[in-house]
Each structure stands twice: as C-alpha cells, then as structure tokens.
Design a protein around this motif. Structure first.
Motif, mmCIF file in Angstrom:
data_model
loop_
_atom_site.group_PDB
_atom_site.id
_atom_site.type_symbol
_atom_site.label_atom_id
_atom_site.label_comp_id
_atom_site.label_asym_id
_atom_site.label_seq_id
_atom_site.Cartn_x
_atom_site.Cartn_y
_atom_site.Cartn_z
ATOM 1 N N ILE A 377 0.811 -1.218 0.000
ATOM 2 C CA ILE A 377 0.000 0.000 0.000
ATOM 3 C C ILE A 377 0.847 1.272 0.000
ATOM 4 N N LYS A 378 2.099 1.179 0.415
ATOM 5 C CA LYS A 378 2.863 2.404 0.686
ATOM 6 C C LYS A 378 3.088 3.281 -0.542
ATOM 7 N N ASP A 379 3.128 2.692 -1.719
ATOM 8 C CA ASP A 379 3.427 3.474 -2.914
ATOM 9 C C ASP A 379 2.242 3.648 -3.852
ATOM 10 N N THR A 380 1.040 3.277 -3.402
ATOM 11 C CA THR A 380 -0.142 3.439 -4.254
ATOM 12 C C THR A 380 -1.094 4.462 -3.636
ATOM 13 N N ASP A 381 -2.157 4.779 -4.383
ATOM 14 C CA ASP A 381 -3.144 5.731 -3.873
ATOM 15 C C ASP A 381 -4.372 5.013 -3.299
ATOM 16 N N TYR A 382 -4.198 3.755 -2.888
ATOM 17 C CA TYR A 382 -5.329 3.054 -2.282
ATOM 18 C C TYR A 382 -5.759 3.805 -1.031
ATOM 19 N N PRO A 383 -7.062 3.979 -0.815
ATOM 20 C CA PRO A 383 -7.534 4.768 0.331
ATOM 21 C C PRO A 383 -7.025 4.218 1.661
ATOM 22 N N ALA A 384 -6.692 5.117 2.547
ATOM 23 C CA ALA A 384 -6.157 4.724 3.848
ATOM 24 C C ALA A 384 -7.219 4.010 4.677
ATOM 25 N N PHE A 385 -6.782 3.007 5.423
ATOM 26 C CA PHE A 385 -7.631 2.351 6.414
ATOM 27 C C PHE A 385 -6.739 1.913 7.559
ATOM 28 N N ASP A 386 -7.339 1.583 8.694
ATOM 29 C CA ASP A 386 -6.574 1.278 9.904
ATOM 30 C C ASP A 386 -6.128 -0.178 9.881
ATOM 31 N N LEU A 387 -4.989 -0.434 9.240
ATOM 32 C CA LEU A 387 -4.485 -1.796 9.130
ATOM 33 C C LEU A 387 -4.116 -2.368 10.499
ATOM 34 N N ASP A 388 -3.581 -1.520 11.375
ATOM 35 C CA ASP A 388 -3.228 -1.996 12.717
ATOM 36 C C ASP A 388 -4.465 -2.514 13.453
ATOM 37 N N LEU A 389 -5.606 -1.872 13.216
ATOM 38 C CA LEU A 389 -6.835 -2.326 13.861
ATOM 39 C C LEU A 389 -7.239 -3.704 13.349
ATOM 40 N N THR A 390 -7.066 -3.940 12.056
ATOM 41 C CA THR A 390 -7.424 -5.265 11.533
ATOM 42 C C THR A 390 -6.523 -6.347 12.128
ATOM 43 N N VAL A 391 -5.264 -6.030 12.342
ATOM 44 C CA VAL A 391 -4.357 -6.985 12.993
ATOM 45 C C VAL A 391 -4.874 -7.328 14.383
ATOM 46 N N ALA A 392 -5.250 -6.300 15.137
ATOM 47 C CA ALA A 392 -5.793 -6.532 16.482
ATOM 48 C C ALA A 392 -7.073 -7.349 16.418
ATOM 49 N N HIS A 393 -7.924 -7.047 15.425
ATOM 50 C CA HIS A 393 -9.176 -7.807 15.280
ATOM 51 C C HIS A 393 -8.897 -9.282 15.004
ATOM 52 N N PHE A 394 -7.964 -9.562 14.117
ATOM 53 C CA PHE A 394 -7.657 -10.957 13.793
ATOM 54 C C PHE A 394 -7.180 -11.712 15.040
ATOM 55 N N LYS A 395 -6.353 -11.080 15.823
ATOM 56 C CA LYS A 395 -5.834 -11.747 17.021
ATOM 57 C C LYS A 395 -6.933 -11.939 18.057
ATOM 58 N N THR A 396 -7.809 -10.957 18.186
ATOM 59 C CA THR A 396 -8.954 -11.102 19.088
ATOM 60 C C THR A 396 -9.867 -12.223 18.617
ATOM 61 N N TRP A 397 -10.110 -12.275 17.307
ATOM 62 C CA TRP A 397 -10.940 -13.319 16.702
ATOM 63 C C TRP A 397 -10.376 -14.707 16.995
ATOM 64 N N GLU A 398 -9.066 -14.869 16.898
ATOM 65 C CA GLU A 398 -8.442 -16.160 17.212
ATOM 66 C C GLU A 398 -8.759 -16.566 18.651
ATOM 67 N N HIS A 399 -8.680 -15.617 19.572
ATOM 68 C CA HIS A 399 -8.986 -15.918 20.986
ATOM 69 C C HIS A 399 -10.472 -16.218 21.173
ATOM 70 N N HIS A 400 -11.313 -15.488 20.466
ATOM 71 C CA HIS A 400 -12.754 -15.755 20.566
ATOM 72 C C HIS A 400 -13.078 -17.186 20.137
ATOM 73 N N VAL A 402 -11.181 -19.801 20.370
ATOM 74 C CA VAL A 402 -10.750 -20.703 21.441
ATOM 75 C C VAL A 402 -11.757 -20.668 22.588
ATOM 76 N N GLU A 403 -12.282 -19.490 22.872
ATOM 77 C CA GLU A 403 -13.257 -19.354 23.958
ATOM 78 C C GLU A 403 -14.570 -20.050 23.629
ATOM 79 N N SER A 404 -15.010 -19.926 22.370
ATOM 80 C CA SER A 404 -16.286 -20.546 21.985
ATOM 81 C C SER A 404 -16.344 -20.715 20.478
ATOM 82 N N ILE A 405 -16.144 -21.935 20.026
ATOM 83 C CA ILE A 405 -16.208 -22.191 18.588
ATOM 84 C C ILE A 405 -17.638 -22.060 18.076
#
Length: 444
Positions: A377-400, A402-405
C-alpha cells in the motif's frame, strides 16, 4: 494502445477492474482492459451453484461455495476501503455475514463502478503463451463453441486457487458403501442429517463443515487430523481423532487404534494451484503458502513481470489483500512503479521466505501478512484504512474461537474504514438456520 487481459471475475478479478476504474475516475488514461470469465456471471467462488463435477458446458465446476456458509472471520478485516459495508448497506451490519450478504457487497461495488462492460462472460481462456514481445491468449466462447486468439501486453491471472481439489486415496475407499466427496463438492449440510460423518482435515474447511453438519442435524461428526487436533470446545456431537489408516466397510480405523462407524466422508484436504491454460514457462507451481515462490511482491512473475497473479497466497486477509495487489499491479502497468531486476526480485522473495520459516503461531502469521500489505500500500493511492486495527481484530478473533467455537460469530468488531461497530446479530449463529440476506439484515 496497451492491452491487458484479466482472467477471472471473482473477488481478485473484480478488484483489478476496480483499480483501473479508480484510476480512470481520477482522470488517468487506462489501457484497454478485457476480463475473461468462464462462468455466466461474476463473483467467482461466491457465485453459488448447486452443480458439482462438470458444469452445464462440460467444464469442471469452479465454485466450492455451499449453502449456509457464513464468514468465518470478521468482515471488518476484508472491507473495501473505497466502499465500506456501511456505504453499501446504508447502516452498520453484524460482523459475520452469510454468503448472500457478502456476494451482494462484492458485486455491489462492481455495479457502482460500471466494470461489467469490461467482462466477456461464458468465455474460457484455453491457452496463454509469450512470444517474446506479447502474450497470445486463446479463448473459447462456451455458448457457440468458437475459438479466437488475441494479443495482449499484460496478463493478470485472477482465477484463485480454491477450485482444483486435492483428493487423496486410502485403503478401503474403493469398497466404502457410503458417499465420499471433497469439500469442493459439499453443497448442503442437511444432506448429513441423522448420519455419522467423517471429516478429514484440520483447517478452516474441516472446522466449518464439521460445525455446519452438526448444526443441521448430523448424528455425529468425527474429525480426523493428520498432524494436530484443532482442539476447540466442540459440541458433544463432534470429536477429533488422529489420522485415518483404512476403511473396512463402514468402519474407519485410526492411528491411535480407535475406530468409528461412518455413513459418509468429506475430504477437507485442500486444493492444488492449477493453471492448465498457461504455457509451462508462465505457470506458477506452489503449495498454499503465505509467500509464494517466483512472485515478486506476491504479484509479478519474476521471469516475465508482464505476467501477474492475484490472490495466490495462503490467506488471513482476503478482499482487502486482493485490492492492494490489484492497485499495485495497475500501477506497475501504468508505469507508476518500477520493476526491479530479476536478481533483486528473487532476493526480495528469499527474504520473505526466510522470515516465513521463523513463524511459530497464527499471531505471527497475521503480523507477517499485515506487513506484506503495508509493503503493497505504501506506494499506491489506495484509500487509507486502519491496518493496525485489523491486525488486532484478527488476534482477538483467534482468541474468541478458542473461547467458543459455537459463539465467536456472535461477537462484534469495529470498522477500520468508518469506525462504526457492527451490531450483535439478532439470533445467535448456532441457533440461526436461515442464511438469507433478508433475514440477516432484519433488525428485530
């Protein structure tokens, strides 16, 4: 004029068409773009069909989509930055939509952009070769059975890699009296209501098909794993056992000495990257890896960077990754981004491959693929979005999970594009038999 051929109008092909449409809307002169689609409609795997085996024209059925499929990851982690879910549906929607909803979203952006005119439907690419100056693309009109060959300056392979099943054989399969199918041919979990089912595999397909079958009435589901169990808190009707040794009639024997009586077997044993329409010197050969060999930035074929592939990696990110790859491919074609020398591209791939070998768990894999997206994404004009938030979401999802399939799909996540949080769905996933768009979007 430069000519670009796109093979396939699934999520990857539509992402590429969207990238060119975005550049055109911003005032850029774009090449002549032709998208070849074997099916009669767009959407790729999301274009659901009841058919299995061969389609109505005699080609292998492309789709692996089944009824009652719901997203197994947060929709917020696959959101189009230039077309958020809130924009499409006019409101925030729950975080784990079923297939009809996702299909409506994917194609809704394509409708808005007017890219359908670039697609030749019912047109199968039969052969692609390179003569040193241009690609020769031979296609068949699947309606009137005529062939033609055209020249292109660039070819983008956007066929995906979840359509050619990997089908192993085991002793006793030949005489098993029940049904044996690959997950590619799985269409309706209700088929196994009241039956004892063996699911072979330990990845996402095995996980979801086991859950779907139990949800829609299977008497029991036995999951056979090759290396390690998934280890979730399964409902009582689902259990995990180690690898299958053989079938003896209806009796399945496993490596731990246990056995089960089963009525049917679903092979969730993965897919092959298969491109029979490409000449040998253009053909990607790989297994399902987070870093594919011979593809610079996961896109450019290093022996001929005018050939590009989209979506060939193993995936945590899906639609958003396809978008970033498509924007990158577009900008290479438009001359906005340089193409390094082959040795430099090979060294770049080697670096990513070396890092891949060090990854120890899914969280590290999520970080790895997110870093790959940052590079794109760094060299294109693709619209900005919060990539760090998606990383956090994926990790939270993995824990969810485990908690309840059974309950992880009842959670909510916030959008990296709009900041809105998806509402909790009106009915818990395990209790909701209806996967239609109308029922999902109901607010009561």
């Amino acid at each position: 004029m430069t000519r670009v051929a796109i093979i396939g109008s699934g999520p990857s092909g539509l992402a590429q068409l969207q990238a060119f449409a975005s550049a055109r809307a911003a005032g850029t002169d774009i090449p002549e773009v032709v998208c070849f689609e074997k099916q009669s409609d767009w959407g790729g795997l999301w274009n659901y069909t009841w058919r299995t085996g061969l389609d109505e024209r005699g080609d292998p059925v492309h789709g692996s989509m089944y009824r009652y499929l719901w997203s197994n990851g947060p929709k917020e982690c696959l959101e189009f930055a230039d077309y958020p879910f809130d924009q499409h549906f006019g409101k925030p929607i729950p975080s784990f939509p079923p297939r009809e909803v996702l299909y409506d979203y994917i194609t809704g952006r394509a409708v808005r952009s007017g890219v359908r005119d670039f697609i030749r439907f019912n047109t199968a690419v039969r052969w692609v070769s390179w003569d040193g100056s241009a690609f020769s693309v031979s296609v068949e009109d699947r309606v009137d059975r005529t062939f033609r060959t055209e020249a292109f300056d660039h070819v983008i392979v956007a066929t995906g890699h979840f359509s050619t099943p990997n089908v192993p054989d085991y002793p006793g399969f030949k005489t098993f009296p029940g049904r044996i199918m690959h997950s590619h041919d799985f269409r309706d979990a209700s088929e196994f209501a009241g039956k004892d089912l063996l699911v072979m595999g330990s990845s996402y397909s095995a996980e979801d098909i086991a859950l779907q079958s139990a949800k829609y009435g299977a008497r029991s589901v036995t999951i056979s794993y090759r290396s390690a169990p998934m280890g979730f808190g399964w409902p009582d009707s689902i259990s995990e056992v180690p690898g299958l040794v053989r079938m003896d009639g209806r009796t399945a024997h496993f490596t731990d000495g246990s056995s089960r009586e089963v009525d049917a077997i679903v092979l969730c044993t993965g897919y092959q990257h298969n491109f029979p329409f490409l000449a040998e010197d253009l053909r990607l050969r790989t297994t399902n890896l987070l870093c594919t060999p011979n593809l610079y930035n996961g896109v450019l074929w290093i022996d001929n960077p005018r050939l590009m592939y989209l979506g060939m990696q193993d995936q945590y990110y899906t639609f958003s990754m396809f978008d970033l790859q498509a924007w990158y491919a577009r900008d290479v074609i438009l001359g906005r981004l340089p193409v390094p020398a082959r040795a430099e591209m090979a060294a770049h791939i080697d670096g990513w491959t070396a890092r891949l070998q060090t990854l120890a768990n899914p969280e590290e894999e999520i970080d790895y693929q997110a870093d790959y997206l940052r590079d794109l994404i760094k060299d294109t004009d693709y619209p900005a979005f919060d990539l760090d938030l998606t990383v956090a979401h994926f990790k939270t999802w993995e824990h969810h999970k485990v908690e309840s399939i059974l309950g992880y799909r009842d959670r909510s996540f916030s959008s990296p594009c709009t900041g809105s949080t998806g509402p909790v769905h009106h009915t818990p996933w395990w209790s909701e038999p209806d996967d239609t768009l109308a029922t999902f979007l109901r607010t009561e």
